[in-house]
Structures are given as C-alpha cells and as structure tokens.
Write a protein that holds these residues in place. Structure first.
Motif, PDB file in Angstrom:
ATOM      1  N   LEU A 121     -20.139   0.353 -29.078  1.00  0.00           N
ATOM      2  CA  LEU A 121     -19.120   1.332 -28.692  1.00  0.00           C
ATOM      3  C   LEU A 121     -19.751   2.554 -28.015  1.00  0.00           C
ATOM      4  O   LEU A 121     -19.234   3.073 -27.038  1.00  0.00           O
ATOM      5  N   LYS A 122     -20.905   2.974 -28.559  1.00  0.00           N
ATOM      6  CA  LYS A 122     -21.595   4.107 -27.927  1.00  0.00           C
ATOM      7  C   LYS A 122     -22.025   3.718 -26.519  1.00  0.00           C
ATOM      8  O   LYS A 122     -21.937   4.507 -25.583  1.00  0.00           O
ATOM      9  N   GLY A 123     -22.496   2.482 -26.397  1.00  0.00           N
ATOM     10  CA  GLY A 123     -22.923   2.007 -25.083  1.00  0.00           C
ATOM     11  C   GLY A 123     -21.775   2.051 -24.092  1.00  0.00           C
ATOM     12  O   GLY A 123     -21.944   2.475 -22.941  1.00  0.00           O
ATOM     13  N   LEU A 124     -20.597   1.631 -24.549  1.00  0.00           N
ATOM     14  CA  LEU A 124     -19.418   1.679 -23.672  1.00  0.00           C
ATOM     15  C   LEU A 124     -19.104   3.116 -23.278  1.00  0.00           C
ATOM     16  O   LEU A 124     -18.790   3.410 -22.133  1.00  0.00           O
ATOM     17  N   THR A 125     -19.217   4.000 -24.280  1.00  0.00           N
ATOM     18  CA  THR A 125     -18.980   5.423 -24.011  1.00  0.00           C
ATOM     19  C   THR A 125     -19.902   5.915 -22.905  1.00  0.00           C
ATOM     20  O   THR A 125     -19.463   6.539 -21.936  1.00  0.00           O
ATOM     21  N   VAL A 126     -21.189   5.603 -23.065  1.00  0.00           N
ATOM     22  CA  VAL A 126     -22.168   6.097 -22.094  1.00  0.00           C
ATOM     23  C   VAL A 126     -21.943   5.436 -20.733  1.00  0.00           C
ATOM     24  O   VAL A 126     -22.091   6.072 -19.680  1.00  0.00           O
ATOM     25  N   LEU A 127     -21.555   4.169 -20.763  1.00  0.00           N
ATOM     26  CA  LEU A 127     -21.279   3.448 -19.518  1.00  0.00           C
ATOM     27  C   LEU A 127     -20.221   4.198 -18.714  1.00  0.00           C
ATOM     28  O   LEU A 127     -20.307   4.332 -17.496  1.00  0.00           O
ATOM     29  N   ILE A 128     -19.232   4.693 -19.420  1.00  0.00           N
ATOM     30  CA  ILE A 128     -18.137   5.393 -18.746  1.00  0.00           C
ATOM     31  C   ILE A 128     -18.561   6.802 -18.356  1.00  0.00           C
ATOM     32  O   ILE A 128     -18.290   7.270 -17.257  1.00  0.00           O
ATOM     33  N   LEU A 129     -19.286   7.467 -19.281  1.00  0.00           N
ATOM     34  CA  LEU A 129     -19.808   8.802 -18.959  1.00  0.00           C
ATOM     35  C   LEU A 129     -20.646   8.762 -17.698  1.00  0.00           C
ATOM     36  O   LEU A 129     -20.498   9.593 -16.800  1.00  0.00           O
ATOM     37  N   GLY A 130     -21.546   7.791 -17.631  1.00  0.00           N
ATOM     38  CA  GLY A 130     -22.530   7.771 -16.557  1.00  0.00           C
ATOM     39  C   GLY A 130     -22.030   7.097 -15.298  1.00  0.00           C
ATOM     40  O   GLY A 130     -22.674   7.165 -14.259  1.00  0.00           O
ATOM     41  N   GLY A 131     -20.897   6.430 -15.379  1.00  0.00           N
ATOM     42  CA  GLY A 131     -20.412   5.670 -14.227  1.00  0.00           C
ATOM     43  C   GLY A 131     -20.876   4.226 -14.340  1.00  0.00           C
ATOM     44  O   GLY A 131     -22.064   3.977 -14.536  1.00  0.00           O
ATOM     45  N   LEU A 132     -19.949   3.296 -14.202  1.00  0.00           N
ATOM     46  CA  LEU A 132     -20.274   1.879 -14.382  1.00  0.00           C
ATOM     47  C   LEU A 132     -21.396   1.451 -13.427  1.00  0.00           C
ATOM     48  O   LEU A 132     -21.303   1.664 -12.233  1.00  0.00           O
ATOM     49  N   GLY A 133     -22.425   0.863 -14.002  1.00  0.00           N
ATOM     50  CA  GLY A 133     -23.504   0.336 -13.162  1.00  0.00           C
ATOM     51  C   GLY A 133     -24.503   1.373 -12.687  1.00  0.00           C
ATOM     52  O   GLY A 133     -25.405   1.052 -11.933  1.00  0.00           O
ATOM     53  N   ASN A 134     -24.377   2.603 -13.146  1.00  0.00           N
ATOM     54  CA  ASN A 134     -25.255   3.680 -12.680  1.00  0.00           C
ATOM     55  C   ASN A 134     -26.367   3.943 -13.709  1.00  0.00           C
ATOM     56  O   ASN A 134     -26.113   4.476 -14.784  1.00  0.00           O
ATOM     57  N   VAL A 135     -27.597   3.548 -13.378  1.00  0.00           N
ATOM     58  CA  VAL A 135     -28.694   3.632 -14.342  1.00  0.00           C
ATOM     59  C   VAL A 135     -29.055   5.084 -14.659  1.00  0.00           C
ATOM     60  O   VAL A 135     -29.189   5.460 -15.828  1.00  0.00           O
ATOM     61  N   ALA A 136     -29.191   5.897 -13.643  1.00  0.00           N
ATOM     62  CA  ALA A 136     -29.517   7.304 -13.895  1.00  0.00           C
ATOM     63  C   ALA A 136     -28.396   7.967 -14.693  1.00  0.00           C
ATOM     64  O   ALA A 136     -28.646   8.768 -15.602  1.00  0.00           O
ATOM     65  N   GLY A 137     -27.167   7.599 -14.366  1.00  0.00           N
ATOM     66  CA  GLY A 137     -26.024   8.136 -15.095  1.00  0.00           C
ATOM     67  C   GLY A 137     -26.063   7.742 -16.561  1.00  0.00           C
ATOM     68  O   GLY A 137     -25.723   8.538 -17.441  1.00  0.00           O
TER      69      GLY A 137
END
Ligand SMILES: Nc1ncnc2c1ncn2[C@@H]1O[C@H](COP(=O)(O)OP(=O)(O)OP(=O)(O)O)[C@@H](O)[C@H]1O
Ligand SMILES: [Mg+2]
Lengths: 241, 293
Positions: free
Chosen positions: B225-241
């Motif tokens: 769930l945290k990973g999903l959160t960060v995925l959305i925070l950083g932008g899908l597919g954005n490694v630096a994000g």
C-alpha cells in the motif's frame, strides 16, 4: 539485396497484402507509392519483422528473413524508419541515437554518431534535449539518424515527408540521395509520389494490397494512370480525401 | 528532537523509496501493476534472516543473497504470471489480479515454511552503535539502512541513465515497437526489469526487517500500500519521483506521529495521496512528457 516474393500479410483477419513481389538492388532507391490504406505500412512492417507474413518469402542477400524477430533482421542489416517517426520522446536526442546502435553488430557506432551529427548539425546542437521537444522535421532527421546508427545496408522509410513543410521535405530527400551514394539501398514508401519518383530510379504502385504497376521512375511518372491518381494537378491531400 | 525525527523519517522513507522504485520500474516498462511485489519483499526479508540465522552468514553477504533471490523471484513472477498473459493478449487488469493471486501463493508458502509468528534478527548481527548528537539518538543501523537504500536507488538510476541496457529499458518503457526496431531484445529487457524490481523489493525487505526488527509472512501487505502511495506521489513509472516520494512519505508519516499521534500515521499518508490525486493527478513530479500527453 532485398527480394520480396509473393508476400501476403495482414493483421490476423483477411490478408491486407496479396502476393506482393518487389526487388531492391544494391545501392538502389526504389519508391513504393499508394494512397491511404493501400498497405504501404503493412508492407514495410512485415519486411521489418513487426508483422509475420502469411505466405511468401522475404530474402535479404539471398537469406530468408520472413518471420524472423525484428532484432535479428536489424542485425542482418535492415532497418526501418517507422511511420510517424516514433522518436523516444523522454530520451535525449543523443540517447535516441545511442539506442539506435543497440542491435549493431561489431563496432563503428561512434563513427556513425559523428557522421550523423555531421550531416545534421541541428541534432548535435540539441543532443541533450528531450527528443519529444524537437520540431517535426528534426524528429524525422532523428528517426533516420537512429536507424542509421544500426549500420544498415538496407533502409526502409515509411512516409518521411508526412506532415512536414516542403523545404524540410527537400532537405530530407537530399539526405536520402546521399545515403544511396554511400551504398545504402533505400526502399521509400510515400504518398508524395512526385518527390518520391523524382528521387528513386524505379517504383511500384500499390493499390488495395496489390502491386498494380511497376517500372522506372520516368515510366511511372509519365503513365496516365499514375498521373491521374497520384500526380494530378490537385494537391494530394484532396485526392486522398 | 528534530534531527531525531528527521533521521527516523528518512530511514523509513528510504526503504519506501527502494520498494517503490522497483514497483514503478515495472509499471513504467509493462504498464502494469505487479501486486506480488510485497510478497517478494517479504521473501527477501526471510531469505536474509535465514542466511544469518541458519547459515550464520555476515549481514552484507546475507543481504546480497537475499537481494539476488528476490531478483530471481521477480523473474519467476514475470515468467509464470505476466508473460503467459501477455502472450494471450490479456488486459492488464488480468496481470494485476494474477499477480495478487501469485502473492497469496507466496505468502501461503512462507507461512508453511517459516510459520506465522513474527521473528527477528539475532542481536549479534546488528550494527548496534548509537550516535548521540545533542538530544538525538541516531542508531547506526538507521544510518546504514539509509545509506544502503540510497546506494541501491542510485545504482539503478545510473544503470538506467548511462548504460546501453538502461537505455533499452527506457525505450521499451516508451514503445515496444521502437525497441524492436532498434534491435533491442524486448523479452530479455522485460525479464531484466523484473529481476531489478525484485532485487529492490528484496533489499527493501531486508532493510525493513532490520530497522523494525520483525519478519512475518504478512509484512508485504502494508508496504504494498505504501508502494502504491509513493507510485502516485511520484508519478506512475517515474523513478526519480519514486525516490523523492518515498522519502517524503517517510518524513510525513514520522512527522504526523509526532504531531497527531501514531494512530493517524497511515491516515496521513493516504490522505496525502487523496489530496495529490485531486490536485495533481499526474503526481508531484510529472515529467514534461506526461504533462503534454
Ligand atoms: N493494426 C491494424 N489492424 C487491423 N487492420 C489494420 C491495422 N493497420 C492497418 N490496417 C488495415 O490495413 C490496410 C492497410 O493499412 P496500411 O496502414 O498498411 O496502409 P498505408 O498504405 O500505410 O496507409 P497510409 O497512407 O494511411 O499510411 C487498411 O485497410 C487498414 O485498415
Ligand atoms: Mg502508412
């Protein structure tokens, strides 16, 4: 060099191409002209290995390449500049060129990179910029440069003039002339028949998935059927509509 | 006090970042959410722990083994779940559901092998130095975890940015057709992406279990769930994000524990996601391309 024999291909349903036969000799520029939906892209994509042939043969230097993975066809010396350029927008210009050398056999990528920059100084100026930010003409040059990075002996181009201003189209066609001078054989697909036939030595006319006419560029350019359909006084956009 | 919370937040956030970078990498390349990532994280933690407990390997060696094993598990995931679906042209929802099912199998297997009780690393394996700066007590372990986590993300970033294979990965992420046209071996790039993603999940699993001193078969669910959160925070597919988003989430969570109490920790994180989805749907660090699309 490249020989296509009775090729049929399509997208799983009824074939789009019906028994296409076509030859490209070493160092030659050959044009394939045809209107919207004639099957030009399908033909090039099948030769490049993006689509599997239904039947027929494709030979590169006498070796069959029909149905091989694109990766292996690139390694065998054939590259496609796809319709719509398809530069990798988030990668920089230079990264696009470097990735173009991915399937290259042996060395020489550095030399080709220098040659591409020499031929397209604008790409060199913008080499750190994201490719998606280039103008249409620059993207087309990048797409050609990327294909050249693989060190091909046969280059296929799918409507490189699409959507570009006449001046830029002339620049790109001049480049294709140079390539042919360097021993690269070019198969050029175009709706812009006038320009394509002016550059090529021979041409084929594709209609509804069949070759309906072939000959030297001079023969085609003076054939009434071609003049009516592709070289008429009306702008091509209107004819296509 | 601030320094203390800062290091707590950063070390937690760095683990989130490592996990999320692996998550976002697969999303970027395949456009699919690999929901077995949490289970790979958990298996990484167990493998690391068993290397220490049973084989008495030193921690760096144990972690290396765990990371490699998790990478292989990532490859297996691609092989068993995503490749067959892709070959049949299945919709990407299928991949999501199938990977969730695969995660349940991995969790069940862990329950069988390791039992369901929470276990911890033997004390002797831990870096137990503590640095006292003013009022702050900084555990050596936190610093090490932060360093290792950042090194893993940096290594991936360098690989993606500066190597041929990295460029091939980014090209596949943009367009499989273009990747094929430049002669990149798309299937191998996919497999390698899952391997890298697995190593990151496994590395995060080991770091997490060291920081929080607990390993259990269900530890992957929260981090997913945290990973999903960060995925959305950083932008899908954005490694630096994902890196920045992970660190940010860690800091926000720790900050919220201080400010409003630990009961709100998760609520604050997910509240943040809702807020971002409502205001910046492409994530905090949307690239120019994403914005233009
Ligand atoms: N992905 C696809 N799936 C199914 N049919 C397709 C697909 N792409 C093209 N076709 C069909 O194949 C035929 C030939 O299309 P193709 O794109 O090869 O034409 P074209 O000559 O390149 O046209 P254009 O000048 O518009 O690029 C058309 O009837 C088209 O509808
Ligand atoms: Mg076309």
């Amino acid at each position: 060099m490249l020989e296509i024999q009775s090729l049929s291909a399509g997208y799983g349903g009824p074939p789009v191409l019906h028994g296409i036969s076509l030859a490209l000799r070493p160092g030659e520029i050959v044009a394939v002209v045809g209107s919207n939906g004639a099957g030009k892209t399908t033909l090039l994509n099948t030769v490049a290995g993006l689509l599997r042939p239904v039947s027929g043969r494709i030979l590169l230097d006498g070796k069959p390449i029909g149905g091989l993975a694109t990766e292996r066809i690139v390694r065998a010396g054939l590259s496609l500049v796809p319709e719509g350029r398809q530069v990798v927008a988030p990668l920089s210009v230079e990264e696009n060129l470097l990735v173009g050398a991915y399937g290259r056999r042996g060395g020489g990528a550095r030399e080709t990179l220098a040659a591409v920059y020499g031929r397209f100084p604008r790409l060199k100026e913008r080499r750190r910029q994201a490719a998606g930010l280039l103008s249409g003409g620059e993207q087309q040059m990048l797409a050609i440069g990327r294909a050249l990075m693989a060190g091909p002996r046969v280059l296929l181009l799918d409507e490189p003039s699409m959507g570009l201003a006449p001046l830029i189209v002339s620049e790109i066609f001049a480049l294709l002339g140079d390539l042919h001078g360097r021993g690269i054989s070019v198969l050029l697909v175009e709706q812009n028949a006038r320009k394509a036939l002016a550059l090529a030595s021979r041409g084929y006319v594709l209609e509804r998935g069949r070759i309906v006419l072939e000959g030297t560029s001079a023969e085609l350019a003076s054939s009434p059927a071609v003049v009516d359909a592709y070289l008429g006084a009306k702008p091509l956009e209107e004819q296509a509509a | 006090m601030i320094l203390q919370q800062l290091i707590n937040g950063l070390s937690l956030g760095a683990v989130y970042a490592v996990f999320a970078v692996g998550f976002t990498l697969v999303f970027g390349v395949l456009n699919v959410l690999n929901l077995s990532q949490g289970a790979v994280f958990m298996w990484g933690a167990y493998v690391g722990l068993e290397m220490v407990r049973t084989l008495q390997l030193p921690l760096p060696a144990a972690m290396t083994v765990a990371v490699m094993a998790a990478g292989l598990l990532g490859v297996v995931t691609e092989w068993l779940v995503f490749r067959p679906l892709q070959r049949r042209g299945a919709h990407r929802w299928m991949g999501m559901v199938a990977s969730l099912a695969f995660a349940r199998i991995l969790i069940g297997a862990a329950q069988e092998v390791f039992g369901t009780q929470v276990i911890r690393y033997p004390d002797a394996t831990l870096v137990d130095a503590t640095l006292v700066v003013g009022e702050a007590r900084i555990q050596g372990l936190q610093v090490v975890a932060l360093g290792v986590a950042l090194a893993m993300v940096l290594a991936l970033g360098l690989l993606l940015k500066f190597t041929n294979f990295g460029r091939a990965i980014r090209t596949v992420a943009f367009s499989e057709t273009v990747a094929r046209l430049v002669g990149a071996p798309v299937a191998r790039v996919r497999g390698a992406t899952f391997f890298l993603s697995g190593t990151l999940a496994g590395g995060a699993g080991v770091l997490w279990s060291l920081l929080f001193q607990s390993v259990s078969p269900f530890m992957g669910d929260t981090i997913l769930l945290k990973g999903l959160t960060v995925l959305i925070l950083g932008g899908l597919g954005n490694v630096a994000g994902a890196l920045v988003g992970g660190l940010l989430l860690g800091l926000v969570e720790v900050g919220s524990v201080v400010a409003v109490g630990s009961g709100f920790r998760d609520a604050v994180g997910f509240g943040l996601v809702l807020l971002i989805l409502l205001t910046r749907p492409t994530g905090l660090f949307a690239t120019r391309e994403a914005k233009r699309a």
